[in-house]
Design an enzyme around this catalytic site. Structure first.
Site: not given
Length: 284
Positions: A42, A260, A263
């Protein structure tokens, strides 16, 4: 968590080979690359998971809060990611599209795409329920890309683009988080941490060899971040697990390291992109 000045010394430890052609930008001798490719999880996924039947998505608010137009594009952050920022710094383009984007144009193909998939790892058992593109499968998409590119510019030019592209790879963090820190799967029984590290390094070696065999020559491999400092790890290891209240989005995300629980923010990614560029310039 505010951004500590020394943090990225852990994250940005990279190895690469540099093309001999360069251009001047703000007085710097910037290496010239034909395109930029991203593989991994991600951290580098610019939206591929949007086109999968996956539970690991970021195509909803508040993701994209600081992206142009405040659009949630599938990037797991408040704004742009390292591939986008680095592509801009290198003079390639402003945004790196996901390879699975249905309306991907021939022009976009020429300067690179992201093959990364949020939640993926070197271990095929990592986040298997999420239906993401594992590292094992991502080189196959590069092969498909090469065939499509060949149809656009011919075999020789397609091979040149792949040979002279800058390749980014970030993976491995999800493997450790999934099996050892957060869910603590049966991998903890099968492996010690050191044995599992060796297992992943073997997978990394195989992955890099496969990229090399496909024509990639200029590859940046990011080190793992200090996993114990991630908010999700600190929460899992906290006595307050299950009692942490939901909090609103910070008003000024540029003052924070994390967007978050896993990330980083675009502000943090900008530091990484500039550090990578500095390393490229220094090694040239």
């Amino acid at each position: 968590m505010a951004i500590p000045s020394h943090f990225w010394n852990f994250l940005v430890q990279i190895c690469f080979a540099i093309l001999a052609f360069n251009y001047e930008c703000n007085g710097q001798n910037i290496p010239r690359f034909s395109a930029i490719f991203a593989f991994g999880d991600s951290v580098l996924d610019t939206g591929n998971n949007d086109y999968l039947n996956s539970i690991a998505r970021a195509n909803y608010q508040p993701y994209g809060t600081n992206f142009p137009g405040k659009i949630a594009t599938g990037r797991f952050s408040d704004g742009k990611l390292v591939p986008d920022l680095l592509a801009s710094l290198l003079g390639l383009k402003e945004l790196v599209p996901p390879y699975l984007q249905p309306n991907l144009t021939d022009r976009e193909l020429l300067t690179g795409v992201s093959f990364a998939s949020g939640g993926s790892g070197f271990d095929d058992q990592t986040f298997a329920i999420a239906n993401v593109i594992t590292l094992l499968k991502q080189p196959g998409n590069l092969q498909d890309y090469h065939k499509r590119l060949t149809n656009v510019v011919g075999r020789q030019e397609a091979q040149r683009i792949v040979n002279q592209a800058l390749v980014l790879l970030h993976a491995g963090a999800v493997d450790f988080l999934y099996h050892f820190d957060v869910l603590r799967t049966n991998r903890r029984i099968q492996f010690t941490v050191n044995n599992y590290q060796d297992f992943l390094l073997g997978k990394l070696q195989d992955f890099l060899k496969e990229l090399y065999d496909l024509g990639c020559r200029r590859i940046i491999v990011s080190n793992l971040p200090p996993l114990g400092c991630l908010p999700i790890t600190m929460t899992v290891n906290s006595d307050n697990l299950g009692r942490i209240p939901i909090t609103p989005i910070c008003g000024n995300t540029s003052q924070y390291l994390f967007w978050d629980s896993i990330h980083p923010t675009e502000a943090a990614y900008r530091i990484v992109a500039k550090e990578i560029l500095n390393k490229l310039v220094e090694s040239n």
